[in-house]
Design a protein around this motif. Structure first.
Motif, short mmCIF file in Angstrom:
data_model
loop_
_atom_site.label_atom_id
_atom_site.label_comp_id
_atom_site.label_asym_id
_atom_site.label_seq_id
_atom_site.Cartn_x
_atom_site.Cartn_y
_atom_site.Cartn_z
N GLY A 1 0.80 -1.23 0.00
CA GLY A 1 0.00 0.00 0.00
C GLY A 1 0.82 1.27 0.00
O GLY A 1 0.28 2.37 -0.06
N LYS A 2 2.17 1.14 0.05
CA LYS A 2 3.04 2.31 0.06
C LYS A 2 4.11 2.15 -1.02
O LYS A 2 4.48 1.05 -1.40
N HIS A 3 4.62 3.29 -1.49
CA HIS A 3 5.70 3.24 -2.47
C HIS A 3 6.41 4.58 -2.50
O HIS A 3 6.03 5.54 -1.83
N GLY A 4 7.49 4.63 -3.30
CA GLY A 4 8.19 5.89 -3.54
C GLY A 4 9.18 6.28 -2.47
O GLY A 4 9.52 5.51 -1.58
N PRO A 5 9.70 7.52 -2.55
CA PRO A 5 10.69 8.02 -1.59
C PRO A 5 10.15 7.95 -0.16
O PRO A 5 9.02 8.38 0.11
N LEU A 6 10.93 7.38 0.72
CA LEU A 6 10.59 7.26 2.13
C LEU A 6 9.32 6.45 2.36
O LEU A 6 8.76 6.47 3.46
N CYS A 7 8.84 5.75 1.30
CA CYS A 7 7.61 4.95 1.37
C CYS A 7 6.43 5.79 1.87
O CYS A 7 5.55 5.30 2.58
N GLU A 8 6.40 7.04 1.44
CA GLU A 8 5.36 7.94 1.94
C GLU A 8 4.17 8.06 0.99
O GLU A 8 3.13 8.61 1.37
N GLN A 9 4.30 7.57 -0.24
CA GLN A 9 3.20 7.71 -1.20
C GLN A 9 2.26 6.50 -1.11
O GLN A 9 2.71 5.35 -1.01
N ARG A 10 0.96 6.80 -1.16
CA ARG A 10 -0.04 5.74 -1.03
C ARG A 10 -0.35 5.12 -2.37
O ARG A 10 -0.38 5.79 -3.39
N CYS A 11 -0.55 3.80 -2.35
CA CYS A 11 -0.83 3.07 -3.58
C CYS A 11 -2.22 3.44 -4.11
O CYS A 11 -3.20 3.39 -3.36
N PRO A 12 -2.36 3.77 -5.40
CA PRO A 12 -3.68 4.15 -5.94
C PRO A 12 -4.43 2.96 -6.55
O PRO A 12 -5.54 3.13 -7.08
N CYS A 13 -3.84 1.78 -6.50
CA CYS A 13 -4.43 0.64 -7.21
C CYS A 13 -5.77 0.22 -6.58
O CYS A 13 -5.93 0.22 -5.36
N GLN A 14 -6.74 -0.15 -7.45
CA GLN A 14 -8.07 -0.56 -7.00
C GLN A 14 -8.31 -2.04 -7.32
O GLN A 14 -7.53 -2.68 -8.00
N ASN A 15 -9.43 -2.52 -6.81
CA ASN A 15 -9.90 -3.87 -7.12
C ASN A 15 -8.84 -4.94 -6.82
O ASN A 15 -8.66 -5.90 -7.58
N GLY A 16 -8.11 -4.73 -5.74
CA GLY A 16 -7.13 -5.72 -5.33
C GLY A 16 -5.81 -5.64 -6.04
O GLY A 16 -4.95 -6.52 -5.87
N GLY A 17 -5.59 -4.58 -6.85
CA GLY A 17 -4.32 -4.42 -7.53
C GLY A 17 -3.22 -4.04 -6.54
O GLY A 17 -3.47 -3.45 -5.49
N THR A 18 -2.01 -4.39 -6.88
CA THR A 18 -0.86 -4.04 -6.03
C THR A 18 0.09 -3.15 -6.82
O THR A 18 0.24 -3.31 -8.05
N CYS A 19 0.74 -2.22 -6.07
CA CYS A 19 1.64 -1.30 -6.78
C CYS A 19 3.09 -1.69 -6.52
O CYS A 19 3.42 -2.27 -5.49
N HIS A 20 3.94 -1.34 -7.47
CA HIS A 20 5.37 -1.59 -7.32
C HIS A 20 5.92 -0.67 -6.24
O HIS A 20 5.62 0.53 -6.20
N HIS A 21 6.75 -1.22 -5.35
CA HIS A 21 7.19 -0.44 -4.19
C HIS A 21 8.09 0.73 -4.58
O HIS A 21 8.25 1.68 -3.81
N VAL A 22 8.66 0.67 -5.80
CA VAL A 22 9.52 1.77 -6.22
C VAL A 22 8.76 2.76 -7.10
O VAL A 22 8.66 3.95 -6.79
N SER A 23 8.22 2.23 -8.22
CA SER A 23 7.61 3.12 -9.21
C SER A 23 6.16 3.47 -8.89
O SER A 23 5.65 4.49 -9.36
N GLY A 24 5.46 2.63 -8.13
CA GLY A 24 4.05 2.87 -7.85
C GLY A 24 3.13 2.37 -8.95
O GLY A 24 1.91 2.55 -8.87
N LEU A 25 3.70 1.72 -10.01
CA LEU A 25 2.86 1.19 -11.08
C LEU A 25 2.03 0.02 -10.56
O LEU A 25 2.52 -0.83 -9.81
#
Length: 329
Positions: free
Chosen positions: A228-252
């Motif tokens: 559920g977190k990604h990006g610098p300092l892991c401060e950005q929240r994952c925007p993925c819906q419907n059970g999707g997971t985001c990449h911990h670095v890029s947030g994709l």
């Protein structure tokens, strides 16, 4: 009275000799030697013509004295006496502000040069790192050299060596003027300590604290961001819906089967299903397939999970119950 060569009194010769010896102690070529003529008195034994009354006799007509008459005359003889003679001599001595040391005249400083030497009257030449009239004051941190006349060129809080001017860097800096940070893999005093950070992290050039690359966390940046977190300092929240997971670095977003789009908000288009919507739906006779599992939803009169084939003909007396939209396993 003892006489010297040429009839000069021996006392005078000794006096002149002593004066010559004392005056010869100073180097006449020394620019700090001054000379002058001075007078002095010398006791000498001198000769003079001493008068005395000389009596002699002459013939005369004086019968009573047997024709001898007494006569007087002044005569002179050489005599000696003590006298005082004024003499002159050239006197060498140290010029004002200097004093005699051996055969040289050296400068005199009223206040002793604490960390330096006296180079002229009341003038000290300080050693590097010291200043003040008597060289007793250490250079301030921004200055160095003799008399503290050179200004420090060090940066980032570094101090100058008060003698050589060399920069003494604070922790985390290097270079001639301490103008550079430690490189990304080192930190601390003189940049000698090696970083222990992982996953492309760099450490703080002073403290060694790990500065994690985007997508990582932990003391040594050894862990990826939590779900559920990604990006610098892991401060950005994952925007993925419907059970999707985001990449911990890029947030994709990585979408689950049946979903697509930047944030997994779109179901697979008609006729497709599954992971990345890459599988083709095989339902027939107007049946619709589930965009996630691909299970067919048959129209009335058709059965089956995958193809929705036509049901077989009914025999007399047999009742058929059609299941619409019902999944069978």
């Amino acid at each position: 009275r003892t006489m010297g060569p040429g009839g000069c009194p021996l006392e005078l010769l000794l006096c002149v000799l002593l004066w010559f010896i004392s005056s010869a102690a100073l180097n006449p070529d020394d620019p700090n030697v001054c000379s002058h003529w001075e007078s002095y008195a010398v006791t000498v034994q001198e000769s003079y013509a001493h008068p005395f009354d000389q009596v002699y006799y002459t013939r005369c007509t004086d019968i009573l004295n047997w024709f001898k008459c007494t006569r007087h005359r002044i005569s002179y003889k050489t005599a000696y006496r003590r006298g005082v003679r004024t003499m002159y001599r050239r006197r060498s001595q140290c010029c004002p502000g200097f004093f005699e040391s051996g055969d040289l005249c050296v400068p005199l400083c009223t206040d002793e040069c604490a960390h330096g030497r006296c180079v002229s009257p009341d003038t000290c030449q300080c050693e590097p790192g010291w200043g003040g009239l008597d060289c007793s004051s250490a250079c301030e941190s921004d200055f160095w050299g003799p008399h503290c006349t050179n200004r420090c060129q060090c940066r980032n809080g570094a101090k100058c060596n008060p003698i050589t001017g060399a920069c003494v860097c604070t922790e985390g800096y290097q270079g001639w003027r301490c103008e550079e940070h430690c490189d990304a893999r080192h930190y601390g005093k003189d940049c000698l300590l090696e970083c222990s950070c992982e996953n492309g992290a760099t450490c703080h050039h002073q403290t060694g604290e790990c500065l994690c690359a985007p997508g990582y966390t932990g003391v040594f940046c050894e862990e990826p961001c939590p779900p559920g977190k990604h990006g610098p300092l892991c401060e950005q929240r994952c925007p993925c819906q419907n059970g999707g997971t985001c990449h911990h670095v890029s947030g994709l977003c990585t979408c689950p089967p049946g979903w697509m789009g930047p944030v997994c908000a779109q179901p697979c288009p008609f006729g497709l299903f599954g992971m990345n919507c890459s599988e083709e739906c095989l339902c027939r006779n107007g049946g619709l397939c589930d965009h996630i599992s691909g299970q067919c939803q048959c129209n009335a009169g058709y059965i089956g999970e995958r193809y929705c084939p036509r049901p077989p003909p009914l025999h007399s007396g047999q009742s058929v119950h059609m299941s619409q939209g019902k999944s069978q396993h």
